[in-house]
Write an enzyme that holds these catalytic residues in place. Structure first.
Site, PDB file in Angstrom:
ATOM      1  N   SER A   1       0.835  -1.197   0.000  1.00 15.58           N
ATOM      2  CA  SER A   1       0.000   0.000   0.000  1.00 15.58           C
ATOM      3  C   SER A   1       0.866   1.241   0.000  1.00 15.58           C
ATOM      4  O   SER A   1       1.943   1.262   0.608  1.00 15.58           O
ATOM      5  CB  SER A   1      -0.888   0.017   1.245  1.00 15.58           C
ATOM      6  OG  SER A   1      -1.488   1.276   1.405  1.00 15.58           O
TER       7      SER A   1
ATOM      8  N   TYR B   1      -1.849  -0.491  10.834  1.00 13.21           N
ATOM      9  CA  TYR B   1      -1.866  -0.797   9.398  1.00 13.21           C
ATOM     10  C   TYR B   1      -0.574  -0.349   8.712  1.00 13.21           C
ATOM     11  O   TYR B   1       0.074  -1.134   8.011  1.00 13.21           O
ATOM     12  CB  TYR B   1      -3.069  -0.110   8.746  1.00 13.21           C
ATOM     13  CG  TYR B   1      -3.181  -0.374   7.263  1.00 13.21           C
ATOM     14  CD1 TYR B   1      -3.630  -1.608   6.787  1.00 13.21           C
ATOM     15  CD2 TYR B   1      -2.849   0.602   6.331  1.00 13.21           C
ATOM     16  CE1 TYR B   1      -3.733  -1.858   5.426  1.00 13.21           C
ATOM     17  CE2 TYR B   1      -2.950   0.362   4.970  1.00 13.21           C
ATOM     18  CZ  TYR B   1      -3.397  -0.869   4.521  1.00 13.21           C
ATOM     19  OH  TYR B   1      -3.486  -1.115   3.167  1.00 13.21           O
TER      20      TYR B   1
END
Length: 362
Positions: A185, A213
């Site tokens: 990501s 995350y």
């Protein structure tokens, strides 16, 4: 002795967020040269395992690989949902029968990862592509831990895929030239990994799902970089991380309110799952990818290949270039997933490796 870095400096942090915002605003323009869906060559000689393939990007990856003729293994937590999808796809497909099978895999259980890898390796069949796609982003939720005792983002996004990648090396070597593709990501640009506090429990940094995350995604890039270096060219296994871009999938509902507001205001900028699947599909099938990975290895580049949402090579974050931290992440990860420090070397030599998890240990 140099003081340990406790987090990103504010300039690094600001630069990271500028990168994320730039990606969101301009991804459609930078990827405008790509077809949607991405055109794939015939893949009838390819066997691919795709984790988390019942929703979002993973579902698109599995479907498109299967329609191009690949043997696709959907490695999923919910086999029933996967079988229903296969029935839907088959009903609307007019080519040769799709070659898809389903195997159960729960990344919140390292025992499950070992059981899956053992079952696959026991076939003595080649594996050409492993796509570690499954991931979680539980925004706004309190900190949660798996039954293995690890923070859930760190386990699902980094530890379990790391364990799976290493344990499947015998099959990947059999399928050489093969690839490990980690769906990462752009958010790793605002991540920081404290190797002394991978579970974010010491209170040195206030836990938030964003911290969970982003640090798990950065840990994945760092681990992939060391794995890429550890695998000799002769093994024929290449490791890549890819950014799917900012995609409208289940993960989106977990984003901070301000980013969610942007999602609703500017849907034009956000990729569909089909558009988000392109960088992983490109990395899994493009013939030039192994050459590029080998070039990085020969140049002793500090990071593994990182393919952007526009299917072009890009550079991971500045923090990802820290060779020292990357090796710390590597060592700490092996310790957490219950593998010996020489696991990769032993598997390349065809030796057995014992893992602390899984049914193989009495």
């Amino acid at each position: 002795m140099a003081k340990r870095k406790q987090g990103l400096g504010w300039i690094e942090w600001l630069r990271g967020w500028m990168y994320v915002i730039y990606e969101m605003l301009f991804q459609r323009i930078t990827a405008s040269h790509l077809h949607n869906p991405l055109e794939l060559p015939p893949l009838s000689d390819l066997t691919c395992i795709v984790t988390g393939s019942t929703s979002g990007i993973g579902r698109e990856i599995a479907r498109q690989l299967a329609e191009a003729g690949a043997h696709v293994v959907m490695a999923v937590r919910n086999p029933k949902a996967a079988h229903e999808l296969i029935n839907q796809w088959s009903a609307s497909w007019h080519g040769l029968p799709l070659n898809i099978e389903v195997m159960q895999l729960d990344l919140l259980s390292l025992d499950s990862v070992v059981t899956f890898a053992n079952a696959w390796n026991a076939r003595l069949a080649p594996l050409h592509v492993l796509i570690n796609n499954a991931g979680i982003f539980s925004i706004g939720e309190p900190q949660k831990f798996s039954k293995d005792g690890f923070e859930e983002h760190m386990q699902v996004n980094h530890l379990a895929p790391a364990l799976l990648s290493i344990l499947l090396l015998p099959s990947l070597i059999r399928g050489s030239p093969s690839r490990i593709i980690n769906v990462n990501s752009v958010m790793h640009y605002v991540g920081f990994v404290d190797t002394e506090d991978m579970n974010a429990v010491t209170g040195k940094r206030k836990y938030s799902s964003l911290l969970g995350y982003t640090s798990s995604k950065l840990a994945q890039v760092m681990f992939s970089s060391v794995l890429h270096k550890r695998l000799p060219v002769e093994a024929g296994v290449n490791v890549l991380c890819v950014s799917p871009g900012i995609v409208h999938t289940n993960v989106a509902r977990d984003l901070p309110r301000i980013v969610q507001a942007a999602y609703h205001l500017i849907p034009y900028f956000i990729f569909s799952a089909q558009e988000g699947s392109r960088s992983a599909l490109f990395s899994a099938t493009d013939p030039q990818v192994p050459e590029y990975c080998e070039l990085l290895k020969a140049d002793e580049w500090p990071v593994c290949a990182f393919i952007s949402q526009d299917c072009r090579p890009t550079n991971p974050s500045e923090e990802a270039h820290s060779v020292e931290t990357s090796f710390e992440v590597w060592e700490k990860t092996l310790e957490m997933i219950g593998l010996p420090s020489d696991a990769v070397e032993r598997l390349i030599e065809g030796k057995e490796v014992k893992c602390r998890y899984g049914t193989q240990n009495d």
